[in-house]
Design an enzyme around this catalytic site. Structure first.
Site, PDB file in Angstrom:
ATOM      1  CB  SER A 234     -57.627  15.381  15.027  1.00 60.11           C
ATOM      2  OG  SER A 234     -57.446  16.385  15.994  1.00 60.11           O
ATOM      3  CG  ASP A 320     -58.549  22.355  11.569  1.00 62.29           C
ATOM      4  OD1 ASP A 320     -59.001  22.578  12.700  1.00 62.29           O
ATOM      5  OD2 ASP A 320     -58.145  21.231  11.218  1.00 62.29           O
ATOM      6  CG  HIS A 359     -60.716  19.663  13.652  1.00 66.85           C
ATOM      7  ND1 HIS A 359     -59.371  19.642  13.368  1.00 66.85           N
ATOM      8  CD2 HIS A 359     -60.920  18.681  14.576  1.00 66.85           C
ATOM      9  CE1 HIS A 359     -58.779  18.702  14.084  1.00 66.85           C
ATOM     10  NE2 HIS A 359     -59.689  18.094  14.823  1.00 66.85           N
TER      11      HIS A 359
END
Length: 373
Positions: A234, A320, A359
């Site tokens: 991320s 995601d 995610h």
């Protein structure tokens, strides 16, 4: 005298008779007295629902006006105070899970992990966890920091893990990934950037990148010729590409770069983020994206990959909800056509929506060991 007394008595009786109502008058008076309270009660009963409805509508309207005012005021507040937007990008003030002691990784089921602290710069201290491979679990029990540092020189590859925003190095999904990587035979070294967890300092993109560079050099000084891979997740992918670009420029690249749920750059990510309720707000870029740039935050993965010369693996789940899948795919397309990757392998591995990895749950994939090999 008798006549006068009789006349007085008669007049007195008449007056008394006039003062006392008869049967008819008594009934009329009673009905009249009953009719007035009943009518008043009915009128009052009608007023109460109307009063309640009016009061409820007044409060609701007041709330709507207040929320609308806040919705309009926030963009101006962010524009005037860019530091607010920086806080929203880093979310370093969100510590999840709460009430955990980062000095005790064993409380999170990491009995083969050592906690210690490094100092990248003056007045900056970062908390580090080192997890040894599964083959060393038994030997690691009760050992001190020196033993763990020397263990980096054993014949096992090392992964430097750079986590995303919010939370700490003790986040649940992060801990689970350490366990998976450790079981596959990797050393895992991770840390909290300055301003996160129990690390001391103020967060910034430059500071986060320098922290990562310091830890990388610390690993290389102890790992000998063992392969060192960099894994970013991320927001950590932005730190990872910043780091690897810098390493490649000084001709000390890592053995590979792994990007999990990456974006192209922070402006595109902010524009695509599902929680960005202002994306259709007039002047969104000027109000929200320009303050990010003003704060010195770019995390330009799409630019960095043009200067990276090592193997690249991109992992992204189609479902995601935080970093849209199309941004990871776009980054791959930029990298695969870059001259810097001419002599290196670039791979993109998607995970189907039905798997539900979203995610941060790619570590659950039974295919991960094969993919990493």
């Amino acid at each position: 005298m008798r006549k006068r007394n009789e006349s007085v008595t008669v007049e007195h009786e008449r007056a008394a008779t006039a003062a006392v109502p008869g049967p008819l008058d008594k009934g009329c008076s009673l009905r009249h007295s009953l009719r007035l309270p009943a009518a008043a009660a009915a009128a009052e009963g009608m007023k109460r629902p109307l009063g309640r409805r009016y009061g409820l509508w007044f409060r609701l309207r007041k709330l709507i006006i207040w929320l609308l005012g806040m919705y309009i005021a926030i963009p101006f507040l962010v524009k005037l105070c860019p530091a607010i937007q920086a806080k929203l990008v880093f979310l370093n003030f969100v510590r999840v899970p709460y009430f955990i002691d980062l000095k005790r990784p064993q409380d999170q089921g990491l009995n083969h992990t050592c906690n210690y602290y490094l100092q990248p710069e003056e007045d900056v201290t970062i908390g580090v966890w080192q997890t040894v491979p599964a083959a060393l679990w038994k030997n690691a029990r009760g050992k001190d920091q020196l033993w763990f540092e020397e263990a980096l020189g054993s014949s096992h590859p090392v992964i430097l893990y750079l986590h995303g925003n919010a939370g700490t190095r003790g986040g649940d999904h992060r801990v689970e990934l350490y366990k998976v990587l450790s079981s596959l035979g990797y050393h895992v070294v991770t840390f909290d950037y300055r301003g996160w967890g129990d690390s001391i300092g103020s967060p910034s993109e430059r500071g986060m990148t320098y922290d990562a560079l310091h830890v990388f050099d610390w690993i290389k000084a102890r790992s000998g010729d063992n392969p060192v891979y960099i894994w970013g997740h991320s927001l950590g992918t932005g730190v990872a590409t910043n780091l690897v670009r810098r390493l490649c420029e000084r001709e000390t690249p890592p053995d590979a770069l792994i990007l999990e749920s990456p974006f192209t750059n922070i402006r595109e990510e902010a524009r695509s983020h599902p929680f960005s309720i202002y994306r259709y707000f007039p002047g969104f870029d000027w109000f929200f994206l320009d303050p990010i740039t003003t704060s010195g935050i770019k995390f330009a993965n799409d630019e960095n990959v043009k200067y990276i010369s090592c193997s690249l693996l991109i992992l992204h789940a189609e479902d995601d909800p935080v970093v849209p899948f199309h941004l990871g795919k776009k980054l791959y397309n930029i990298a695969v056509t870059s001259r810097s990757f001419r002599d290196y392998k670039v791979q993109f591995v998607p995970f189907h929506t039905d798997l539900g990895y979203r995610h941060k749950y790619i570590y659950r994939s039974p295919e991960l060991p094969r993919i990493l090999r």
